[in-house]
Write a protein that holds these residues in place. Sequence first.
Motif, PDB file in Angstrom:
ATOM      1  N   ALA A 171       0.819  -1.214   0.000  1.00  0.00           N
ATOM      2  CA  ALA A 171       0.000   0.000   0.000  1.00  0.00           C
ATOM      3  C   ALA A 171       0.855   1.267   0.000  1.00  0.00           C
ATOM      4  CB  ALA A 171      -0.923   0.008   1.217  1.00  0.00           C
ATOM      5  N   ARG A 172       2.082   1.170   0.479  1.00  0.00           N
ATOM      6  CA  ARG A 172       3.017   2.307   0.504  1.00  0.00           C
ATOM      7  C   ARG A 172       4.387   1.834   0.052  1.00  0.00           C
ATOM      8  NH1 ARG A 172       1.621   6.940   2.823  1.00  0.00           N
ATOM      9  NH2 ARG A 172      -0.380   7.018   3.855  1.00  0.00           N
ATOM     10  N   VAL A 173       5.039   2.673  -0.719  1.00  0.00           N
ATOM     11  CA  VAL A 173       6.359   2.323  -1.244  1.00  0.00           C
ATOM     12  C   VAL A 173       7.133   3.612  -1.499  1.00  0.00           C
ATOM     13  CG1 VAL A 173       6.537   2.171  -3.772  1.00  0.00           C
ATOM     14  CG2 VAL A 173       6.839   0.173  -2.471  1.00  0.00           C
ATOM     15  N   ASP A 174       8.447   3.577  -1.369  1.00  0.00           N
ATOM     16  CA  ASP A 174       9.265   4.721  -1.754  1.00  0.00           C
ATOM     17  C   ASP A 174       9.228   4.849  -3.269  1.00  0.00           C
ATOM     18  OD1 ASP A 174       9.964   4.949   0.910  1.00  0.00           O
ATOM     19  OD2 ASP A 174      12.070   4.408   0.627  1.00  0.00           O
ATOM     20  N   VAL A 175       9.033   6.072  -3.754  1.00  0.00           N
ATOM     21  CA  VAL A 175       9.059   6.319  -5.196  1.00  0.00           C
ATOM     22  C   VAL A 175      10.054   7.431  -5.490  1.00  0.00           C
ATOM     23  CG1 VAL A 175       6.708   5.507  -5.641  1.00  0.00           C
ATOM     24  CG2 VAL A 175       7.105   7.931  -5.164  1.00  0.00           C
ATOM     25  N   LEU A 176      10.605   7.385  -6.680  1.00  0.00           N
ATOM     26  CA  LEU A 176      11.576   8.369  -7.128  1.00  0.00           C
ATOM     27  C   LEU A 176      11.076   8.944  -8.450  1.00  0.00           C
ATOM     28  CD1 LEU A 176      14.408   9.506  -6.379  1.00  0.00           C
ATOM     29  CD2 LEU A 176      15.352   7.777  -7.911  1.00  0.00           C
ATOM     30  N   LEU A 177      10.695  10.202  -8.411  1.00  0.00           N
ATOM     31  CA  LEU A 177      10.168  10.872  -9.607  1.00  0.00           C
ATOM     32  C   LEU A 177      11.311  11.479 -10.396  1.00  0.00           C
ATOM     33  CD1 LEU A 177       7.704  11.846 -11.243  1.00  0.00           C
ATOM     34  CD2 LEU A 177       7.661  13.871  -9.762  1.00  0.00           C
ATOM     35  N   CYS A 178      11.362  11.135 -11.654  1.00  0.00           N
ATOM     36  CA  CYS A 178      12.334  11.684 -12.593  1.00  0.00           C
ATOM     37  C   CYS A 178      11.554  12.630 -13.512  1.00  0.00           C
ATOM     38  CB  CYS A 178      12.970  10.548 -13.392  1.00  0.00           C
ATOM     39  SG  CYS A 178      14.115  11.090 -14.654  1.00  0.00           S
ATOM     40  N   LEU A 214       4.882  18.824 -10.417  1.00  0.00           N
ATOM     41  CA  LEU A 214       5.388  17.564  -9.885  1.00  0.00           C
ATOM     42  C   LEU A 214       4.301  16.665  -9.318  1.00  0.00           C
ATOM     43  CD1 LEU A 214       8.638  18.808  -8.104  1.00  0.00           C
ATOM     44  CD2 LEU A 214       8.439  17.696 -10.335  1.00  0.00           C
ATOM     45  N   VAL A 215       3.379  17.216  -8.524  1.00  0.00           N
ATOM     46  CA  VAL A 215       2.352  16.379  -7.906  1.00  0.00           C
ATOM     47  C   VAL A 215       1.431  15.763  -8.967  1.00  0.00           C
ATOM     48  CG1 VAL A 215       0.659  18.203  -7.402  1.00  0.00           C
ATOM     49  CG2 VAL A 215       0.764  16.168  -5.948  1.00  0.00           C
ATOM     50  N   GLN A 216       1.092  16.513  -9.985  1.00  0.00           N
ATOM     51  CA  GLN A 216       0.253  15.969 -11.055  1.00  0.00           C
ATOM     52  C   GLN A 216       1.015  14.925 -11.862  1.00  0.00           C
ATOM     53  OE1 GLN A 216      -1.179  19.300 -13.331  1.00  0.00           O
ATOM     54  NE2 GLN A 216      -2.707  19.850 -11.803  1.00  0.00           N
ATOM     55  N   MET A 217       2.299  15.160 -12.073  1.00  0.00           N
ATOM     56  CA  MET A 217       3.124  14.193 -12.791  1.00  0.00           C
ATOM     57  C   MET A 217       3.151  12.866 -12.025  1.00  0.00           C
ATOM     58  SD  MET A 217       7.117  14.688 -13.927  1.00  0.00           S
ATOM     59  CE  MET A 217       6.812  16.391 -14.363  1.00  0.00           C
ATOM     60  N   LEU A 218       3.398  12.928 -10.733  1.00  0.00           N
ATOM     61  CA  LEU A 218       3.450  11.716  -9.925  1.00  0.00           C
ATOM     62  C   LEU A 218       2.106  10.998  -9.931  1.00  0.00           C
ATOM     63  CD1 LEU A 218       5.333  11.137  -6.697  1.00  0.00           C
ATOM     64  CD2 LEU A 218       2.967  10.440  -6.826  1.00  0.00           C
ATOM     65  N   MET A 219       1.030  11.732  -9.709  1.00  0.00           N
ATOM     66  CA  MET A 219      -0.299  11.113  -9.676  1.00  0.00           C
ATOM     67  C   MET A 219      -0.650  10.471 -11.020  1.00  0.00           C
ATOM     68  SD  MET A 219      -0.983  11.446  -6.575  1.00  0.00           S
ATOM     69  CE  MET A 219      -2.662  10.896  -6.449  1.00  0.00           C
ATOM     70  N   ASN A 220      -0.277  11.105 -12.112  1.00  0.00           N
ATOM     71  CA  ASN A 220      -0.545  10.527 -13.433  1.00  0.00           C
ATOM     72  C   ASN A 220       0.242   9.231 -13.634  1.00  0.00           C
ATOM     73  OD1 ASN A 220      -2.519  12.206 -14.552  1.00  0.00           O
ATOM     74  ND2 ASN A 220      -1.012  13.742 -15.086  1.00  0.00           N
ATOM     75  N   HIS A 221       1.478   9.184 -13.150  1.00  0.00           N
ATOM     76  CA  HIS A 221       2.249   7.937 -13.246  1.00  0.00           C
ATOM     77  C   HIS A 221       1.583   6.828 -12.451  1.00  0.00           C
ATOM     78  CE1 HIS A 221       5.875   8.647 -15.571  1.00  0.00           C
ATOM     79  NE2 HIS A 221       5.990   9.848 -15.017  1.00  0.00           N
ATOM     80  N   LEU A 222       1.049   7.144 -11.286  1.00  0.00           N
ATOM     81  CA  LEU A 222       0.401   6.137 -10.447  1.00  0.00           C
ATOM     82  C   LEU A 222      -0.859   5.556 -11.085  1.00  0.00           C
ATOM     83  CD1 LEU A 222       0.799   7.642  -6.871  1.00  0.00           C
ATOM     84  CD2 LEU A 222       2.109   5.762  -7.907  1.00  0.00           C
ATOM     85  N   ARG A 223      -1.483   6.305 -12.001  1.00  0.00           N
ATOM     86  CA  ARG A 223      -2.686   5.803 -12.688  1.00  0.00           C
ATOM     87  C   ARG A 223      -2.426   4.498 -13.418  1.00  0.00           C
ATOM     88  NH1 ARG A 223      -4.757  10.740 -16.138  1.00  0.00           N
ATOM     89  NH2 ARG A 223      -3.389   9.568 -17.474  1.00  0.00           N
ATOM     90  N   GLY A 224      -1.187   4.281 -13.854  1.00  0.00           N
ATOM     91  CA  GLY A 224      -0.845   3.060 -14.561  1.00  0.00           C
ATOM     92  C   GLY A 224      -0.982   1.800 -13.718  1.00  0.00           C
ATOM     93  N   LEU A 225      -1.110   1.969 -12.396  1.00  0.00           N
ATOM     94  CA  LEU A 225      -1.252   0.813 -11.502  1.00  0.00           C
ATOM     95  C   LEU A 225      -2.695   0.372 -11.327  1.00  0.00           C
ATOM     96  CD1 LEU A 225       1.228   1.823  -8.684  1.00  0.00           C
ATOM     97  CD2 LEU A 225       1.536   0.013 -10.394  1.00  0.00           C
ATOM     98  N   GLY A 226      -3.624   1.220 -11.722  1.00  0.00           N
ATOM     99  CA  GLY A 226      -4.960   0.789 -11.420  1.00  0.00           C
ATOM    100  C   GLY A 226      -6.028   1.426 -12.156  1.00  0.00           C
TER     101      GLY A 226
END
Length: 112
Positions: free
Chosen positions: A43-50, A100-112
Amino acid sequence: MSAFAQEQLDALKPLGAVSVLTDGGKEYVLVQQCAMPPGCAPARVDVLLCPHSRDGYPSRLFFAEKVNGRGAPNWHVQARIADRNWHAYSYKDVPASLPLVQMLMNHLRGLG
């Protein structure tokens, strides 16, 4: 001093502890124990945004471990960044021009 505006880094803080890392002359944003979308494990994991172009992608999100979600991402990248091993899946639909926050959230969409 970071190339990222403080207000953009502050916008990520509700997601987890935020810090900026430099590797190979490029800056990355580390979000520790970032909450994954509902139904993901862990449910939680370290992520690194490039937030810049890398590996032919306009931006990338790296995960400290592979995440199982409703989506079936193609986990095909392993990278060593800032002395840690990271995983990434193929997801090109996130432009580097987003905050940055929108970029991260958009990447997370690929999980679900």
